[in-house]
Scaffold this motif. Structure first.
Motif, PDB file in Angstrom:
ATOM      1  N   SER A 298       0.827  -1.206   0.000  1.00 17.23           N
ATOM      2  CA  SER A 298       0.000   0.000   0.000  1.00 17.23           C
ATOM      3  C   SER A 298       0.862   1.257   0.000  1.00 17.23           C
ATOM      4  O   SER A 298       0.575   2.227  -0.728  1.00 17.23           O
ATOM      5  N   LYS A 299       1.927   1.257   0.806  1.00 18.97           N
ATOM      6  CA  LYS A 299       2.820   2.419   0.862  1.00 18.97           C
ATOM      7  C   LYS A 299       3.461   2.680  -0.506  1.00 18.97           C
ATOM      8  O   LYS A 299       3.513   3.824  -0.978  1.00 18.97           O
ATOM      9  N   LEU A 300       3.969   1.646  -1.128  1.00 22.75           N
ATOM     10  CA  LEU A 300       4.609   1.807  -2.435  1.00 22.75           C
ATOM     11  C   LEU A 300       3.604   2.278  -3.484  1.00 22.75           C
ATOM     12  O   LEU A 300       3.897   3.161  -4.297  1.00 22.75           O
ATOM     13  N   TYR A 301       2.420   1.683  -3.461  1.00 21.11           N
ATOM     14  CA  TYR A 301       1.395   2.003  -4.461  1.00 21.11           C
ATOM     15  C   TYR A 301       0.957   3.464  -4.360  1.00 21.11           C
ATOM     16  O   TYR A 301       0.927   4.194  -5.357  1.00 21.11           O
ATOM     17  N   TRP A 302       0.638   3.928  -3.139  1.00 14.47           N
ATOM     18  CA  TRP A 302       0.123   5.283  -2.969  1.00 14.47           C
ATOM     19  C   TRP A 302       1.227   6.340  -2.922  1.00 14.47           C
ATOM     20  O   TRP A 302       0.972   7.526  -3.154  1.00 14.47           O
ATOM     21  N   THR A 303       2.457   5.916  -2.629  1.00 17.73           N
ATOM     22  CA  THR A 303       3.578   6.869  -2.635  1.00 17.73           C
ATOM     23  C   THR A 303       4.067   7.133  -4.048  1.00 17.73           C
ATOM     24  O   THR A 303       4.278   8.285  -4.447  1.00 17.73           O
TER      25      THR A 303
END
Length: 335
Positions: free
Chosen positions: A67-72
């Motif tokens: 989730s962090k990688l996707y939204w960042t």
């Protein structure tokens, strides 16, 4: 504290391996060479470690990281982060000072799930934060709306996380180094920041006058972010702060004061990763390294995905920023 990092085929970065990181670390290089990408990659990993196990219904580390990688990075699928042309899987490895290793890898076909992740870390109470080049205080409501209501790409996850961290200042004792830092920050501001519950917005107070945060300068807002994160106890001794272009919106004098405060907080135990295009930042950190007699690693990125590592304690690194400063000085002498 992050002790070493290794990235392979991560966006524009072909191969990066840095050991013996310091309390302050500098990233320099041309645009699109991977500086901000590396800051965000480190932030995503560190924040995943901190958030794993938190809450009443905790998510797994794989879910949090994906989730962090996707939204960042705001990509349709995580595989788009793999360096092109495809020379193998993206690989990320980060070792902490306590010996814990956090590493993951995936290929260009990866969608939104990470299968291969290794690492064991104890639960954390510390918080790390990413401070982008653009200020956030006047945009908090817009950032939250994009993320929570619209649920679409706009401001990336680092902006949202920072917006959530900037809760109104809470009461409670803070340690002397943090108190000293706050006093210097507020002295640099020439005032202080308060949160108006009635208007539900931040305001800048200077003497007997109060101003909406929206009409203050970019530099005031940026300094106010540090002051707020210390005052509301979000940042602690073990926090790691990732700063993209601290020089953005800051007068050189205020920038130097901010770097002095960062040096004070680093000496207290915090760790900083700073990406910059500014000669003032490089020169000031060089002076801090030699005044305090500490190592400040420098990662110099080039446009071909390579990274050279040096130490400001040993001297100023060769790089285009310094080259251009010297060129302008020589041009001045020729007038």
């Amino acid at each position: 504290m992050i002790q070493s990092i290794s990235l392979r085929n991560f966006g524009p970065i072909e191969d990066l391996d840095v050991r013996n990181l310091g309390r302050m670390n500098l990233l320099i290089g041309p645009n699109r060479s991977g500086k901000t990408l590396m800051l965000k990659a480190l932030y995503c990993a560190q924040r995943t470690i901190e958030l794993t196990g938190r809450g009443k219904n905790p998510k797994s580390d794989k879910e949090i990281l994906a989730s962090k990688l996707y939204w960042t990075f705001q990509v349709e699928k995580l595989g788009q982060l793999v360096r092109k042309p495809n020379n193998g899987a993206l690989q990320f490895s980060m070792t902490e000072s306590d010996g814990n290793v956090f590493e993951y890898s995936f290929g260009p076909e990866t969608e939104t799930k990470i299968v291969k992740l290794e690492g064991e870390s104890d639960s954390r109470t510390s918080n790390s934060v990413f401070i982008p080049a653009k200020e956030v205080l006047s945009l908090i409501s817009v950032i939250k709306e994009y993320h929570d209501v619209k649920m679409e790409f706009g401001f990336d996850e680092t902006y949202y996380d920072l917006a959530m961290a900037l809760t109104p200042t809470t009461k409670g004792k803070i340690s002397k180094p943090f108190m000293d830092a706050r006093e210097r920050l507020e002295s640099a501001l020439g005032g202080h920041i308060v949160y108006s519950k009635d208007r539900q917005m931040w305001q800048y107070v200077q003497g007997k006058y109060t101003y909406d945060i929206n009409i203050t300068s970019e530099g005031t807002k940026k300094i106010a972010i540090f002051d707020t994160l210390i005052g509301n106890h979000f940042l602690t001794k073990d926090s790691i702060v990732f700063i993209d272009e601290p020089e953005s919106g800051l007068h050189p004098g205020l920038l130097i004061e901010l770097l002095d405060i960062i040096g004070l907080l680093a000496d207290y135990g915090m760790q900083f990763f700073i990406a910059s295009h500014s000669y003032f930042v490089i020169k000031k950190l060089y002076l801090l390294a030699n005044t305090l007699k500490i190592s400040i690693p420098v990662m110099s990125f080039d446009k071909d995905g390579r990274v050279e590592v040096s130490d400001l304690k040993e001297g100023m690194p060769e790089n285009p920023i310094i080259d251009q400063s010297v060129r302008l000085y020589e041009e001045e002498l020729s007038l």
